[in-house]
Design an enzyme around this catalytic site. Sequence first.
Site, PDB file in Angstrom:
ATOM      1  N   LYS A   1       0.830  -1.214   0.000  1.00 24.30           N
ATOM      2  CA  LYS A   1       0.000   0.000   0.000  1.00 24.30           C
ATOM      3  C   LYS A   1       0.859   1.258   0.000  1.00 24.30           C
ATOM      4  O   LYS A   1       0.641   2.171  -0.785  1.00 24.30           O
ATOM      5  CB  LYS A   1      -0.919   0.044   1.240  1.00 24.30           C
ATOM      6  CG  LYS A   1      -1.870  -1.129   1.357  1.00 24.30           C
ATOM      7  CD  LYS A   1      -2.770  -0.996   2.584  1.00 24.30           C
ATOM      8  CE  LYS A   1      -2.035  -1.049   3.911  1.00 24.30           C
ATOM      9  NZ  LYS A   1      -1.363  -2.324   4.193  1.00 24.30           N
TER      10      LYS A   1
ATOM     11  N   ARG B   1      11.310  -2.249  11.106  1.00 25.66           N
ATOM     12  CA  ARG B   1      10.278  -1.692  11.969  1.00 25.66           C
ATOM     13  C   ARG B   1       9.997  -2.609  13.158  1.00 25.66           C
ATOM     14  O   ARG B   1      10.033  -3.820  13.018  1.00 25.66           O
ATOM     15  CB  ARG B   1       8.995  -1.507  11.150  1.00 25.66           C
ATOM     16  CG  ARG B   1       8.645  -0.063  10.920  1.00 25.66           C
ATOM     17  CD  ARG B   1       7.594   0.109   9.866  1.00 25.66           C
ATOM     18  NE  ARG B   1       6.332  -0.553  10.195  1.00 25.66           N
ATOM     19  CZ  ARG B   1       5.268  -0.521   9.393  1.00 25.66           C
ATOM     20  NH1 ARG B   1       5.318   0.143   8.258  1.00 25.66           N
ATOM     21  NH2 ARG B   1       4.167  -1.138   9.729  1.00 25.66           N
TER      22      ARG B   1
ATOM     23  N   ARG C   1      -0.690  -9.221  13.075  1.00 27.76           N
ATOM     24  CA  ARG C   1      -1.259  -8.161  12.232  1.00 27.76           C
ATOM     25  C   ARG C   1      -2.113  -8.749  11.117  1.00 27.76           C
ATOM     26  O   ARG C   1      -3.138  -8.193  10.745  1.00 27.76           O
ATOM     27  CB  ARG C   1      -0.134  -7.298  11.635  1.00 27.76           C
ATOM     28  CG  ARG C   1       0.461  -6.319  12.651  1.00 27.76           C
ATOM     29  CD  ARG C   1       1.826  -5.812  12.219  1.00 27.76           C
ATOM     30  NE  ARG C   1       1.804  -5.013  11.017  1.00 27.76           N
ATOM     31  CZ  ARG C   1       2.884  -4.774  10.268  1.00 27.76           C
ATOM     32  NH1 ARG C   1       4.062  -5.290  10.600  1.00 27.76           N
ATOM     33  NH2 ARG C   1       2.789  -4.014   9.206  1.00 27.76           N
TER      34      ARG C   1
HETATM   35  P1  AP5 Z   1       4.884  -1.624   1.846  1.00 25.89           P
HETATM   36  O1  AP5 Z   1       4.597  -0.760   0.665  1.00 25.89           O
HETATM   37  O2  AP5 Z   1       5.655  -1.064   2.962  1.00 25.89           O
HETATM   38  O3  AP5 Z   1       3.515  -2.313   2.342  1.00 25.89           O
HETATM   39  P2  AP5 Z   1       2.313  -1.741   3.179  1.00 25.89           P
HETATM   40  O4  AP5 Z   1       1.083  -2.373   2.601  1.00 25.89           O
HETATM   41  O5  AP5 Z   1       2.361  -0.253   3.256  1.00 25.89           O
HETATM   42  O6  AP5 Z   1       2.646  -2.423   4.561  1.00 25.89           O
HETATM   43  P3  AP5 Z   1       2.615  -1.847   6.046  1.00 25.89           P
HETATM   44  O7  AP5 Z   1       3.319  -2.818   6.928  1.00 25.89           O
HETATM   45  O8  AP5 Z   1       3.045  -0.431   6.066  1.00 25.89           O
HETATM   46  O9  AP5 Z   1       1.130  -1.983   6.313  1.00 25.89           O
HETATM   47  P4  AP5 Z   1       0.424  -1.983   7.611  1.00 25.89           P
HETATM   48  O10 AP5 Z   1      -0.917  -1.845   7.042  1.00 25.89           O
HETATM   49  O11 AP5 Z   1       0.590  -3.102   8.522  1.00 25.89           O
HETATM   50  O12 AP5 Z   1       1.155  -0.772   8.406  1.00 25.89           O
HETATM   51  P5  AP5 Z   1       0.735   0.704   8.731  1.00 25.89           P
HETATM   52  O13 AP5 Z   1       1.940   1.523   8.798  1.00 25.89           O
HETATM   53  O14 AP5 Z   1      -0.404   1.140   7.880  1.00 25.89           O
HETATM   54  O15 AP5 Z   1       5.584  -2.950   1.298  1.00 25.89           O
HETATM   55  C1  AP5 Z   1       6.019  -3.972   2.177  1.00 25.89           C
HETATM   56  C2  AP5 Z   1       7.393  -4.492   1.743  1.00 25.89           C
HETATM   57  O16 AP5 Z   1       7.275  -5.179   0.502  1.00 25.89           O
HETATM   58  C3  AP5 Z   1       8.437  -3.386   1.511  1.00 25.89           C
HETATM   59  O17 AP5 Z   1       9.688  -3.890   1.895  1.00 25.89           O
HETATM   60  C4  AP5 Z   1       8.366  -3.144   0.006  1.00 25.89           C
HETATM   61  O18 AP5 Z   1       9.582  -2.647  -0.498  1.00 25.89           O
HETATM   62  C5  AP5 Z   1       8.070  -4.541  -0.513  1.00 25.89           C
HETATM   63  N1  AP5 Z   1       7.237  -4.555  -1.702  1.00 25.89           N
HETATM   64  C6  AP5 Z   1       6.207  -3.699  -2.000  1.00 25.89           C
HETATM   65  N2  AP5 Z   1       5.640  -4.030  -3.177  1.00 25.89           N
HETATM   66  C7  AP5 Z   1       6.315  -5.132  -3.626  1.00 25.89           C
HETATM   67  C8  AP5 Z   1       6.184  -5.975  -4.786  1.00 25.89           C
HETATM   68  N3  AP5 Z   1       5.236  -5.746  -5.720  1.00 25.89           N
HETATM   69  N4  AP5 Z   1       7.036  -7.015  -4.896  1.00 25.89           N
HETATM   70  C9  AP5 Z   1       7.980  -7.250  -3.945  1.00 25.89           C
HETATM   71  N5  AP5 Z   1       8.160  -6.500  -2.847  1.00 25.89           N
HETATM   72  C10 AP5 Z   1       7.325  -5.459  -2.682  1.00 25.89           C
HETATM   73  O19 AP5 Z   1       0.161   0.522  10.221  1.00 25.89           O
HETATM   74  C11 AP5 Z   1       0.994   0.134  11.284  1.00 25.89           C
HETATM   75  C12 AP5 Z   1       0.169   0.052  12.554  1.00 25.89           C
HETATM   76  O20 AP5 Z   1      -0.405   1.336  12.849  1.00 25.89           O
HETATM   77  C13 AP5 Z   1      -1.033  -0.900  12.508  1.00 25.89           C
HETATM   78  O21 AP5 Z   1      -0.663  -2.220  12.790  1.00 25.89           O
HETATM   79  C14 AP5 Z   1      -1.932  -0.254  13.573  1.00 25.89           C
HETATM   80  O22 AP5 Z   1      -1.509  -0.599  14.865  1.00 25.89           O
HETATM   81  C15 AP5 Z   1      -1.703   1.234  13.380  1.00 25.89           C
HETATM   82  N6  AP5 Z   1      -2.655   1.831  12.437  1.00 25.89           N
HETATM   83  C16 AP5 Z   1      -2.370   2.435  11.248  1.00 25.89           C
HETATM   84  N7  AP5 Z   1      -3.483   2.867  10.647  1.00 25.89           N
HETATM   85  C17 AP5 Z   1      -4.525   2.516  11.463  1.00 25.89           C
HETATM   86  C18 AP5 Z   1      -5.946   2.663  11.385  1.00 25.89           C
HETATM   87  N8  AP5 Z   1      -6.523   3.255  10.311  1.00 25.89           N
HETATM   88  N9  AP5 Z   1      -6.677   2.185  12.402  1.00 25.89           N
HETATM   89  C19 AP5 Z   1      -6.119   1.606  13.473  1.00 25.89           C
HETATM   90  N10 AP5 Z   1      -4.797   1.421  13.611  1.00 25.89           N
HETATM   91  C20 AP5 Z   1      -3.994   1.877  12.608  1.00 25.89           C
HETATM   92 MG    MG Z   2       2.722   1.116   4.840  1.00 26.83          MG
END
Ligand code: AP5
Ligand code: MG
Length: 213
Positions: A13, A160, A171
Site C-alpha cells: 500500500k 520496523r 497483524r
Molecule cells: P509496503 O509498501 O511497505 O507495504 P504496506 O502495505 O504499506 O505495509 P505496512 O506494513 O506499512 O502496512 P500496515 O498496514 O501493517 O502498516 P501501517 O503503517 O499502515 O511494502 C512492504 C514491503 O514489501 C516493503 O519492503 C516493500 O519494499 C516490498 N514490496 C512492495 N511491493 C512489492 C512488490 N510488488 N514485490 C515485492 N516486494 C514489494 O500501520 C501500522 C500500525 O499502525 C497498525 O498495525 C496499527 O496498529 C496502526 N494503524 C495504522 N493505521 C490505522 C488505522 N486506520 N486504524 C487503526 N490502527 C492503525
Molecule cells: Mg505502509
Amino acid sequence: MKIIMLGAPGAGKGTQAKMIAAQYGIPHISTGDMFRANIKNGTKLGEEAKSYMDQGLLVPDELTVRILLDRVARDDCQNGYVLDGFPRTIPQAEVLDQALTKQGDAIDFAIDIEVQDEAIVKRMSGRRACPSCGATYHIEHVPPKEEGVCDVCKSKLVLRDDDKPETVEKRLRVYHEQTQPLIDYYAARNILQKVDGDVSTQEVFQAILAILG
Ligand code: AP5
Ligand code: MG
Ligand code: ZN
C-alpha cells in the site's frame, strides 16, 4: 481524485500510494506514518498509539479518526488524496463517508492490493524503513542504492518494531478479522478495484494507472 488503498500489512500500500501521489500531485496520507511520526517526536498520542502498534493491534477508532479528519481538512487535500492504511475498520469507513457526504463529496476509488499471507510473511522480514522520511525498501526487491542507507535523506534504515515474524502474524489475523470486511463494503458502493500485488512494483503500478486513467 480521492483514493483508498486496501490490502494486508505488507501488500505494498505504502509503496504504491507514494507512486500514485507523485503521478497525480496529490498528498499521500498514511495513518501508520502519522503514528510513527508522533512516536518519534515523543507526543502523548504517539505513546498511546505505540502500545497498540507494538502488539500488532489496531489503534482505537476514536484516536485514528481524529488525526485522519484533521489531516484531510488541510488545504493541500482540496484536489484529492491517496489514503494508505485508513480506513481499517467499518466504523472508520462510515465516519469518513459521513464527513465526505456532508461536503457533497465521495471516495472515487478503493484499490485492493491482493497478496497471499505466505508471501507477506516473507516480504516483511526483508523490509527496511527510513525512520526520518518514511521511505520503504526491500533488501531483495526494492534495495536502496547504498546498503542500509535511505536514498532520499541518507538516514540509516531500520527494521520496523512491528515487523518481527510473530507480530506480522498477529497483524495478519487482525487484518482478516477487522479490515477485510471493507472489501465488501466498497464493492457494495461500486468503487472497489482489485489488483494482483504479487508481481513487481512497476507491474502493480501499471495495473493501478490503468484503473485510475
Ligand atoms: P509496503 O509498501 O511497505 O507495504 P504496506 O502495505 O504499506 O505495509 P505496512 O506494513 O506499512 O502496512 P500496515 O498496514 O501493517 O502498516 P501501517 O503503517 O499502515 O511494502 C512492504 C514491503 O514489501 C516493503 O519492503 C516493500 O519494499 C516490498 N514490496 C512492495 N511491493 C512489492 C512488490 N510488488 N514485490 C515485492 N516486494 C514489494 O500501520 C501500522 C500500525 O499502525 C497498525 O498495525 C496499527 O496498529 C496502526 N494503524 C495504522 N493505521 C490505522 C488505522 N486506520 N486504524 C487503526 N490502527 C492503525
Ligand atoms: Mg505502509
Ligand atoms: Zn529517508
